[in-house]
Design a protein around this motif. Sequence first.
Motif, PDB file in Angstrom:
ATOM      1  N   ALA A  76       4.462  16.970   2.132  1.00 14.61           N
ATOM      2  CA  ALA A  76       3.301  16.312   1.512  1.00 14.61           C
ATOM      3  C   ALA A  76       2.753  15.192   2.393  1.00 14.61           C
ATOM      4  O   ALA A  76       1.545  14.986   2.452  1.00 14.61           O
ATOM      5  CB  ALA A  76       3.678  15.765   0.134  1.00 14.61           C
ATOM      6  N   LEU A  79       0.522  16.798   4.948  1.00 14.56           N
ATOM      7  CA  LEU A  79      -0.776  17.174   4.370  1.00 14.56           C
ATOM      8  C   LEU A  79      -1.670  15.956   4.189  1.00 14.56           C
ATOM      9  O   LEU A  79      -2.874  16.011   4.443  1.00 14.56           O
ATOM     10  CB  LEU A  79      -0.575  17.864   3.021  1.00 14.56           C
ATOM     11  N   HIS A  80      -1.083  14.867   3.743  1.00 18.72           N
ATOM     12  CA  HIS A  80      -1.841  13.627   3.556  1.00 18.72           C
ATOM     13  C   HIS A  80      -2.402  13.134   4.897  1.00 18.72           C
ATOM     14  O   HIS A  80      -3.581  12.787   5.000  1.00 18.72           O
ATOM     15  CB  HIS A  80      -0.949  12.569   2.910  1.00 18.72           C
ATOM     16  N   PHE A 100      -5.827  15.991  -0.807  1.00 24.32           N
ATOM     17  CA  PHE A 100      -4.654  15.467  -0.110  1.00 24.32           C
ATOM     18  C   PHE A 100      -4.821  14.058   0.445  1.00 24.32           C
ATOM     19  O   PHE A 100      -3.863  13.486   0.940  1.00 24.32           O
ATOM     20  CB  PHE A 100      -4.222  16.422   0.998  1.00 24.32           C
ATOM     21  N   ALA A 106      -1.094  14.580  -3.186  1.00 24.19           N
ATOM     22  CA  ALA A 106      -0.391  15.405  -2.198  1.00 24.19           C
ATOM     23  C   ALA A 106       1.052  15.640  -2.636  1.00 24.19           C
ATOM     24  O   ALA A 106       1.553  16.768  -2.593  1.00 24.19           O
ATOM     25  CB  ALA A 106      -0.438  14.742  -0.821  1.00 24.19           C
ATOM     26  N   TYR A 110       2.328  19.395  -3.714  1.00 18.35           N
ATOM     27  CA  TYR A 110       3.073  20.060  -2.643  1.00 18.35           C
ATOM     28  C   TYR A 110       4.172  21.001  -3.136  1.00 18.35           C
ATOM     29  O   TYR A 110       4.291  22.121  -2.617  1.00 18.35           O
ATOM     30  CB  TYR A 110       3.641  19.040  -1.645  1.00 18.35           C
TER      31      TYR A 110
END
Length: 132
Positions: A76, A79-80, A100, A106, A110
């Motif tokens: 996560a 992704l952020h 995200f 996120a 996730y």
Amino acid sequence: MGGQANALEQLTLVYDGACPFCQHYTALLDLRRPGRTVKLLDAREHPQVVADLAARGLNVDDGMVADYQGCTYAGADALHLLALLSTGSSFKDRLICWLFRSPRRARLSYPVLRAVRNGTLKVLGHQPIRPH
């Protein structure tokens, strides 16, 4: 001087190239910009990278891994980071980035995304990524 600092900006993203969602996500995001080097590495084609990450306690099968400016982000957090770095040049890109860009969104989404990925890979007959 500002241009020189930008010239050093490097992003390496290790993802599962067998996962259609991971492939689409990495293709969708617009991460390139002047002064930034972006390397996308399919974990299945780079077993030594997977082994190096595993030695650092990171399992690529648990989520993508991003190295950016000397820091490592996984799952996560990766992704952020990617949402923050993306230019948001298309509608889909902006929508995904909105989701995200919030660390909380996120983190909450996730596990669901990872479960869908794992189920899809199982249906497609792909084995988990293992360090060699």
